[in-house]
Write an enzyme that holds these catalytic residues in place. Structure first.
Site, short mmCIF file in Angstrom:
data_model
loop_
_atom_site.label_atom_id
_atom_site.label_comp_id
_atom_site.label_asym_id
_atom_site.label_seq_id
_atom_site.Cartn_x
_atom_site.Cartn_y
_atom_site.Cartn_z
CG ASP A 131 -10.64 -9.28 -5.97
OD1 ASP A 131 -10.58 -10.26 -5.22
OD2 ASP A 131 -9.64 -8.71 -6.42
CG ASP A 175 -7.49 -14.88 -8.17
OD1 ASP A 175 -8.54 -15.48 -7.83
OD2 ASP A 175 -6.82 -14.20 -7.37
NE ARG A 227 -4.21 -2.04 1.43
CZ ARG A 227 -4.21 -3.36 1.53
NH1 ARG A 227 -3.20 -3.98 2.10
NH2 ARG A 227 -5.21 -4.07 1.05
CE1 TYR A 267 -3.33 -6.82 -3.76
CE2 TYR A 267 -3.06 -5.76 -1.64
CZ TYR A 267 -3.17 -6.90 -2.39
OH TYR A 267 -3.12 -8.12 -1.77
CG HIS A 273 -3.31 -15.76 -7.26
ND1 HIS A 273 -3.38 -14.42 -7.57
CD2 HIS A 273 -2.02 -16.02 -6.93
CE1 HIS A 273 -2.16 -13.89 -7.43
NE2 HIS A 273 -1.33 -14.84 -7.05
CG HIS A 327 0.30 -9.98 -5.58
ND1 HIS A 327 -0.05 -8.69 -5.89
CD2 HIS A 327 -0.75 -10.75 -5.97
CE1 HIS A 327 -1.26 -8.68 -6.42
NE2 HIS A 327 -1.71 -9.92 -6.49
CD GLU A 382 -4.22 -11.86 -9.51
OE1 GLU A 382 -3.20 -11.32 -9.04
OE2 GLU A 382 -5.15 -12.28 -8.80
CG HIS A 399 -9.65 -13.81 -2.79
ND1 HIS A 399 -8.28 -13.75 -2.86
CD2 HIS A 399 -10.09 -13.24 -3.94
CE1 HIS A 399 -7.91 -13.18 -3.99
NE2 HIS A 399 -8.99 -12.84 -4.66
CD GLU A 413 -3.77 -14.07 -4.29
OE1 GLU A 413 -4.81 -14.18 -4.99
OE2 GLU A 413 -2.89 -13.24 -4.51
CG HIS A 415 -9.45 -12.35 -9.56
ND1 HIS A 415 -8.22 -11.74 -9.68
CD2 HIS A 415 -9.82 -12.16 -8.27
CE1 HIS A 415 -7.87 -11.24 -8.51
NE2 HIS A 415 -8.83 -11.49 -7.64
CG HIS A 426 -4.11 -6.89 -9.42
ND1 HIS A 426 -4.83 -6.50 -8.32
CD2 HIS A 426 -3.73 -8.16 -9.18
CE1 HIS A 426 -4.88 -7.50 -7.46
NE2 HIS A 426 -4.20 -8.51 -7.95
ZN LIG Z 1 -5.08 -13.22 -6.94
ZN LIG Z 2 -3.63 -10.32 -7.18
#
Ligand SMILES: [Zn+2]
Ligand SMILES: [Zn+2]
Length: 284
Positions: free
Chosen positions: A225, A175, A36, A69, A212, A66, A142, A227, A257, A178, A106
């Site tokens: 999204d 993923d 972040r 974001y 993922h 990864h 991804e 999970h 994840e 996703h 992403h």
């Molecule tokens: Zn993912």
């Molecule tokens: Zn991701």
């Protein structure tokens, strides 16, 4: 098929290996730095050596990194694109130094400018990242859940990006949550088969280099999204049995994840569910 998980690097990248081992993971995903914040501090030489020694001791790998974001190379905001290219480059360099398989990122949003309009800058950005972080580490796109203006919920978009970047270092991370959110019913044997056929004809299954593994809190085609733990969501145990039984995934590492049964992130019970499914399929 290896079963891995996303784990924390608190205290240094080399500390992640014991955490992965503790939950039974055979391979792991990490962040190169706080997801972040933009800054990606370089990893000290001693830490890199420790990481490699620890990975070897534990037989842990392949490791994937990864991306942040915040990264949005399809955005019409040039400042955001520059920051994204900078962090992605630093992450790919870190992945290379750690001997990781690559960086998963992403494709993010084109923020209203449209995919076609974003494609040239997207391509240019990926080329710059690859040029400025030389080596073998892959840059993996991804698959996205497809909310709003997000790029990458359609194979045609990923295929166009891959074709325009034209580098052997570009690959794809699928993923499962996703995919489900984007409307692919991968829990169903017939639909999974046709989905993978479509992936193969548009992108090529040889470019599917990581998965993922996440169950879904939201319904098929929701574009959301969210999970869930394996078996607690709408893809379900039978869905994962179907996915893991497909030979397209036989040599692809899976990374969990999931929120965790105690809400602490990927945990031993999730890893065990996946390992049990794998064992069951191997014996059937
Ligand atoms: Zn993912
Ligand atoms: Zn991701």
């Amino acid at each position: 098929m290896l079963i891995g998980a996303h784990v924390s690097t608190a205290g240094g990248a080399s500390k992640a290996i014991a955490r992965a081992e503790e939950i039974g993971a055979e391979c792991m995903q990490i962040f190169a730095s706080s997801p972040r914040a933009w800054k990606v501090p370089p990893i000290a030489e001693a830490e890199i050596e420790k990481f490699k020694a620890e990975s070897q001791r534990a037989g842990m790998g392949p490791t994937v990194v990864h991306g942040k974001y915040l990264c949005a190379i399809g955005s019409p905001d040039p400042e955001l694109v520059e920051k994204s290219v900078g962090s992605l480059t630093a992450e790919l360099r870190s992945a290379e130094q750690l001997g990781a398989l690559g960086v998963i990122f992403h494709p993010a949003s084109h923020r209203g400018q449209g995919f076609e309009a974003a494609l040239p800058q997207f391509t240019e950005a990926m080329k710059r990242v690859l040029d400025d972080a030389p080596g073998d580490a892959l840059l993996m796109l991804e698959t996205s859940a497809g909310s709003g203006d997000h790029i990458g919920s359609k194979f045609t978009e990923l295929a166009q990006i891959i074709k325009s970047v034209d580098s052997p270092r570009v690959a794809v991370c699928m993923d499962t949550q996703h995919m489900w959110a984007a409307g692919f019913n991968i829990a169903d044997a017939e639909e999974l088969k046709s989905t993978l056929e479509q992936f193969d004809s548009e992108i090529g299954l040889d470019l599917l280099r990581s998965v993922h593994a996440n169950d879904s809190k939201r319904e098929l085609g929701s574009a959301v999204d969210r999970h869930d733990n394996i078996g607690e969501g709408l893809i379900g145990i039978d869905g994962f049995r179907n996915i893991m039984g497909n030979e397209a995934f036989a040599d692809v590492p899976f990374y969990l994840e999931v929120p965790g049964f105690e809400k602490g992130g990927p945990d031993a019970p999730n890893v065990e569910i996946m390992k049990n499914l794998r064992a069951e399929l191997a014996n059937s």
